[in-house]
Design an enzyme around this catalytic site. Structure first.
Site, short mmCIF file in Angstrom:
data_model
loop_
_atom_site.label_atom_id
_atom_site.label_comp_id
_atom_site.label_asym_id
_atom_site.label_seq_id
_atom_site.Cartn_x
_atom_site.Cartn_y
_atom_site.Cartn_z
N CYS A 151 -5.17 -3.44 6.15
CA CYS A 151 -6.64 -3.49 6.17
C CYS A 151 -7.22 -2.63 5.06
CB CYS A 151 -7.11 -2.99 7.54
SG CYS A 151 -8.89 -2.99 7.74
N GLU A 173 -6.64 -13.23 -1.53
CA GLU A 173 -5.44 -12.94 -0.77
C GLU A 173 -5.63 -13.30 0.70
OE1 GLU A 173 -3.20 -9.51 -3.37
OE2 GLU A 173 -4.55 -8.81 -1.79
N SER A 201 -17.61 -3.61 11.12
CA SER A 201 -17.04 -2.48 10.39
C SER A 201 -18.00 -1.30 10.53
CB SER A 201 -16.85 -2.85 8.91
OG SER A 201 -15.91 -3.89 8.78
N CYS A 209 -12.66 1.08 0.78
CA CYS A 209 -12.01 -0.23 0.78
C CYS A 209 -11.60 -0.62 -0.64
CB CYS A 209 -12.94 -1.27 1.38
SG CYS A 209 -12.25 -2.94 1.43
N HIS A 247 -17.34 2.52 11.40
CA HIS A 247 -16.74 3.57 10.56
C HIS A 247 -17.48 4.91 10.49
CE1 HIS A 247 -14.13 0.36 9.46
NE2 HIS A 247 -14.99 -0.24 8.67
N CYS A 295 -15.99 -8.83 -3.48
CA CYS A 295 -16.90 -8.44 -2.40
C CYS A 295 -18.12 -7.78 -3.01
CB CYS A 295 -16.20 -7.47 -1.44
SG CYS A 295 -17.15 -7.11 0.05
N GLU A 349 -17.59 -10.56 2.52
CA GLU A 349 -18.42 -10.41 3.71
C GLU A 349 -18.73 -11.82 4.22
OE1 GLU A 349 -20.44 -10.19 6.69
OE2 GLU A 349 -20.13 -8.12 6.00
N CYS A 368 -5.31 -13.39 8.49
CA CYS A 368 -6.49 -12.73 7.93
C CYS A 368 -6.97 -13.54 6.74
CB CYS A 368 -6.11 -11.31 7.52
SG CYS A 368 -7.51 -10.33 6.93
N CYS A 422 -17.87 -0.92 -0.17
CA CYS A 422 -17.55 0.14 0.80
C CYS A 422 -16.56 1.10 0.14
CB CYS A 422 -16.96 -0.46 2.07
SG CYS A 422 -18.11 -1.54 2.95
#
Length: 394
Positions: free
Chosen positions: A370, A115, A250, A142, A252, A135, A197, A128, A139
């Site tokens: 996001c 996407e 990232s 996510c 967090h 991935c 990533e 983006c 995480c």
């Protein structure tokens, strides 16, 4: 712990496609294009000129057929057409949010999907871009992290996302005009914050961004390109030296205990190790500052003490902190922090001397915000219960 670069057993799709055996020019660096034109039979004394001509047709004018390259002789165009193709990933579907955000479901070689999201704003238009199918980082907050990693995108598949977005926006300049003659650019900024990533696909990301930054083509300023990493420490300095774009991390969390859960790569390179690498980045890349991405999770990382600890941790690093209200997705184990809590957190950070903008959620109605990206086919294969089970097991 070794600082050797991370390698992954991922297959990269070859440039030469089985159907027709033509080589895709999209994704070739200037050096790669030069080698390909020489191999086709272009005389050595002409090759520099031919590289410049073909490069401009493909990346400045957005031309997809060789017959349109009118400053090349007809017989040379015929040779190009017999040897090469100019192929982009396929847009399977496009969704447009009530706020104008566009989300593209893009099909790449092998039938895989990623996407890509375009976010229009008053002073810019940001794309983006994804760098991997799925991935590897898992995480826990996510949605993309619940989709298993399939493979790296090629340089052509990465830069192709920029080109197909320009197609959809109708932003290729008319022949004989420059991009600046048609007003501000609709696609002015790139963020490598989509699926994957980027630093686990370093070579392809580097080549794609070099193509994007080339002043005779797409001509994106390196200061308008931001690469977001979860903290692949050995590649951070390499990114500064070989790409030189802006860096976002990232982050967090402000303790290893919490970050280990939210961003599991922290178990390999903890907060202290990551911050040591980030302190050097602005100097090495000639960038102004690091952007710290911080998703606001209710009762997890949003306390006053977290805000104060964050300020202490990043002391001495030129930085801004993007506070991201959590974007919910089916089966997520987290909730968005209350707005008053987010504002209080932002105020503490701001009074400590750091810019602390609260990101306005965009495209939530089409799952384009996001942390929400995930290929539609992968999403449709799994029930809500299966997604929830993946979150619990992760």
């Amino acid at each position: 712990m070794s600082d050797a670069p991370i390698t992954q057993d991922l297959v990269t799709i070859p440039r030469k496609l089985p159907e027709g055996g033509k080589i895709n020019l999209v994704g070739l660096t200037r050096a790669g294009l030069r080698d390909a034109l020489l191999a086709m039979g272009t005389p050595e004394k002409q090759v520099k000129m031919r590289v410049n001509q073909v490069w401009q047709w493909v990346y400045f004018w957005g031309v997809r057929d060789f017959d349109s390259m009118t400053n090349l002789a007809k017989d040379y165009r015929a040779k190009l057409d017999a040897t090469f193709e100019i192929a982009l990933p396929e847009i399977v579907s496009k969704q447009v949010s009530a706020d104008g955000t566009r989300k593209y479901l893009v099909r790449i070689a092998g039938g895989h999907e990623v996407e890509t999201v375009y976010i229009p704003e008053e002073d810019r238009g940001t794309l983006c871009v994804s760098s991997q199918v799925g991935c590897t980082l898992t995480c826990s907050f996510c949605h993309t992290g619940t989709q298993k990693l399939v493979r790296n995108l090629t340089a052509g598949e990465i830069v192709g996302q920029i080109m197909l977005a320009r197609d959809d926006l109708g932003e290729w300049p008319e022949p004989g005009t420059g991009t600046g003659e048609q007003g501000p650019r609709l696609l002015s900024n790139i963020v490598l914050m989509g699926m994957g990533e980027p630093l686990y696909n370093f070579d392809n990301v580097r080549d794609a961004m070099k193509i994007a930054m080339d002043h005779e083509g797409l001509s994106m300023s390196r200061r308008r390109i931001t690469l977001s990493t979860s903290g692949v420490v050995p590649e951070i300095a390499k990114c500064a030296e070989e790409i030189g774009c802006l860096m976002a991390v990232s982050f967090h969390a402000t303790t290893d205990e919490v970050r280990n859960k939210l961003v599991p790569i922290n178990k390999r390179w903890n907060i202290a190790t990551l911050l040591d690498a980030l302190r050097e980045y602005p100097r090495l890349s000639n960038s102004e500052r690091i952007t710290f991405e911080y998703v606001m999770l209710k009762d997890v990382n949003d306390s006053d003490e977290d805000a104060r600890r964050l300020v202490r941790l990043i002391a001495g690093i030129p930085a801004k902190i993007n506070l991201i209200p959590f974007n919910e997705w089916p089966g997520s184990p987290y909730e968005r922090s209350d707005w008053s809590r987010i504002e209080r957190f932002a105020d503490i950070v701001y009074k400590a001397g750091y810019a602390s903008p609260i990101r306005t959620p965009r495209g939530e109605d089409i799952m384009a915000a996001c942390g929400q990206l995930k290929s539609a086919t992968e999403r449709s294969r799994k029930s809500r219960k299966e997604i929830e089970a993946e979150v619990r097991s992760g």
